[in-house]
Write an enzyme that holds these catalytic residues in place. Structure first.
Site, PDB file in Angstrom:
ATOM      1  CG  HIS A 106     -47.257  50.174  30.483  1.00  0.00           C
ATOM      2  ND1 HIS A 106     -48.568  49.744  30.499  1.00  0.00           N
ATOM      3  CD2 HIS A 106     -47.178  51.182  31.388  1.00  0.00           C
ATOM      4  CE1 HIS A 106     -49.238  50.477  31.382  1.00  0.00           C
ATOM      5  NE2 HIS A 106     -48.423  51.355  31.927  1.00  0.00           N
ATOM      6  CD  GLU A 155     -46.702  51.478  35.807  1.00  0.00           C
ATOM      7  OE1 GLU A 155     -46.842  52.671  36.059  1.00  0.00           O
ATOM      8  OE2 GLU A 155     -46.985  50.968  34.711  1.00  0.00           O
TER       9      GLU A 155
HETATM   10  P1  PGA Z   1     -51.946  55.535  36.301  1.00  0.00           P
HETATM   11  O1  PGA Z   1     -51.076  54.750  35.204  1.00  0.00           O
HETATM   12  O2  PGA Z   1     -51.037  56.529  36.965  1.00  0.00           O
HETATM   13  O3  PGA Z   1     -53.054  56.167  35.500  1.00  0.00           O
HETATM   14  O4  PGA Z   1     -52.439  54.524  37.269  1.00  0.00           O
HETATM   15  C1  PGA Z   1     -49.760  54.347  35.457  1.00  0.00           C
HETATM   16  C2  PGA Z   1     -49.235  53.626  34.254  1.00  0.00           C
HETATM   17  O5  PGA Z   1     -49.976  52.858  33.617  1.00  0.00           O
HETATM   18  O6  PGA Z   1     -48.047  53.814  33.897  1.00  0.00           O
END
Ligand code: PGA
Length: 233
Positions: A106, A155
């Site tokens: 992440h 992401e």
């Molecule tokens: P969010 O976070 O849905 O709050 O944008 C996604 C993540 O960091 O996995």
């Protein structure tokens, strides 16, 4: 499940993954689960994976089993080392008893904890050795993905809701193309989108052929909102 079976299984399903990050105590997790259970009807082909902090895993596992809820558990990190003299680490063999999935790479781990490609690839190796399914997060199209990786969560940090007051979800059409790009490198790859997903926009992503699910941060903290996301996905 063997690797090929896992892959075929995931090709037919969409994954709605909650990432609670470093939130919730055991009583709060209990409350969330009770609320989810009261409104949750499992839909064919739509799998929920709840990724939580280590101290919640055992409790949630017991509760999920007691209430016969058809949802899976995941961790948010795993040690790059096997069992042994690594004080403070949680290794893949320990996790395997409690979870089926683990988020690796992440952007918060990369940025705040300095995890680099070598560390992350080791983590994927350790997880895979123990048949944990890594959900490998990438931040852009150039982020390297370990060979044979099955699940990739795309992401971009700017799309993550907590990154800034101006954060916004990515354009679903663009995400569809990005997903095709990743899939052309790894046949059978499962592509998740993550970043400011909520119950109003989730369908715009999951209706795309190449997008196999979503990774949800902030909006997964409320059971009601998460149920809405699951239902609308
Ligand atoms: P969010 O976070 O849905 O709050 O944008 C996604 C993540 O960091 O996995």
């Amino acid at each position: 499940m063997r690797r090929l079976e896992k892959l075929l299984y995931h090709m037919k399903n969409s994954l709605i993954v909650a990432n609670w990050k470093s939130n919730k105590t055991i009583p709060e997790a209990n409350d969330w689960l009770a609320k989810l259970a009261s409104g949750f009807t499992k839909k064919e082909g739509k799998e929920v994976v709840l990724c939580v902090s280590f101290p919640l895993l055992h409790f949630l596992r017991e509760q999920i089993s007691k209430s016969n809820l058809d949802i899976k558990l995941g961790a948010q990190d795993v040690s790059q080392f096997p069992e042994g003299p690594y004080t403070g680490e949680v290794n893949a063999r320990q996790l395997k008893e409690l979870a089926d999935y683990v988020i690796i790479g992440h952007s918060e781990r990369r940025e705040r904890f300095g995890e680099n490609k070598d560390t992350l690839f080791e983590k994927v190796k350790r997880a895979t050795e123990q048949s944990l399914l890594p959900i490998f997060c990438v931040q852009n199209e150039n982020t390297e993905v370990p060979d044979g990786q099955i699940i990739v969560a795309y992401e971009p940090p700017d799309a993550i809701s907590t990154s800034s007051p101006d954060s916004a979800p990515e354009d679903p059409e663009e995400m569809e193309n990005v997903a095709y790009g990743f899939k052309s490198q790894g046949p059978g790859l499962v592509f998740l989108y993550g970043g400011s997903v909520d119950q109003n926009n989730v369908r715009e992503f999951t209706e795309k052929n190449s997008i196999d699910g979503v990774l949800v941060g902030a909006k997964s903290l409320s059971a009601e909102e998460f149920l809405g996301i699951y239902q609308n996905a």
